[in-house]
Design a protein around this motif. Sequence first.
Motif, mmCIF file in Angstrom:
data_model
loop_
_atom_site.group_PDB
_atom_site.id
_atom_site.type_symbol
_atom_site.label_atom_id
_atom_site.label_comp_id
_atom_site.label_asym_id
_atom_site.label_seq_id
_atom_site.Cartn_x
_atom_site.Cartn_y
_atom_site.Cartn_z
ATOM 1 N N GLN A 67 -29.080 38.726 71.130
ATOM 2 C CA GLN A 67 -28.455 38.890 72.447
ATOM 3 C C GLN A 67 -29.326 39.768 73.341
ATOM 4 N N LEU A 68 -29.887 40.831 72.772
ATOM 5 C CA LEU A 68 -30.771 41.713 73.536
ATOM 6 C C LEU A 68 -32.002 40.956 74.027
ATOM 7 N N ARG A 69 -32.554 40.088 73.188
ATOM 8 C CA ARG A 69 -33.714 39.297 73.590
ATOM 9 C C ARG A 69 -33.362 38.398 74.777
ATOM 10 N N LYS A 70 -32.191 37.784 74.745
ATOM 11 C CA LYS A 70 -31.763 36.938 75.865
ATOM 12 C C LYS A 70 -31.633 37.759 77.144
ATOM 13 N N GLU A 71 -31.035 38.950 77.014
ATOM 14 C CA GLU A 71 -30.869 39.806 78.183
ATOM 15 C C GLU A 71 -32.214 40.264 78.740
ATOM 16 N N LEU A 72 -33.159 40.568 77.849
ATOM 17 C CA LEU A 72 -34.497 40.956 78.311
ATOM 18 C C LEU A 72 -35.164 39.816 79.069
ATOM 19 N N ASN A 73 -34.993 38.599 78.593
ATOM 20 C CA ASN A 73 -35.547 37.452 79.315
ATOM 21 C C ASN A 73 -34.919 37.312 80.693
ATOM 22 N N LEU A 74 -33.606 37.506 80.787
ATOM 23 C CA LEU A 74 -32.936 37.424 82.084
ATOM 24 C C LEU A 74 -33.413 38.521 83.030
ATOM 25 N N ILE A 75 -33.579 39.732 82.495
ATOM 26 C CA ILE A 75 -34.076 40.838 83.313
ATOM 27 C C ILE A 75 -35.467 40.514 83.840
ATOM 28 N N GLY A 76 -36.322 39.979 82.968
ATOM 29 C CA GLY A 76 -37.674 39.606 83.390
ATOM 30 C C GLY A 76 -37.655 38.548 84.474
ATOM 31 N N ASN A 77 -36.776 37.560 84.335
ATOM 32 C CA ASN A 77 -36.673 36.510 85.366
ATOM 33 C C ASN A 77 -36.212 37.094 86.695
#
Length: 129
Positions: A67-77
């Motif tokens: 879940q953290l990895r998904k959130e990091l990807n969203l933050i990067g986007n």
Amino acid sequence: MSNGKENRNKWLHVRLSLEEYNQLQGNYAKTTCRKLSEYSRKILLGKPVRILYRNQSLDDFMAEMIQLRKELNLIGNNFNQAVKKLNSLSKITEYRDWLISFEVEKKLLFGKVDQIKNRINQLSDQWLL
């Protein structure tokens, strides 16, 4: 001419109810046996069967890391979208100075995000094997 492997040429037919079959499948799924026939043969012949053990707390940890990895990807986007918007305003000199310092911070942030994502990938690969 024997290579140490004995050919299996005898058949054993077993009829099971749906409930028995589901129980057998469930027990088989928890083992390291590659095939149901291998598992069944070991059980019938009284040989030891290796059972997989899953650590629930580690499974929970991995779910959180995913879940953290998904959130990091969203933050990067979101971060990239903001940068694109700011780059369109580069005609104003104050924004140019800010953008230069911002690029340095962006590289640091993305470097750390990549380190975190790589570590999460390593842990998940290690655990899910």
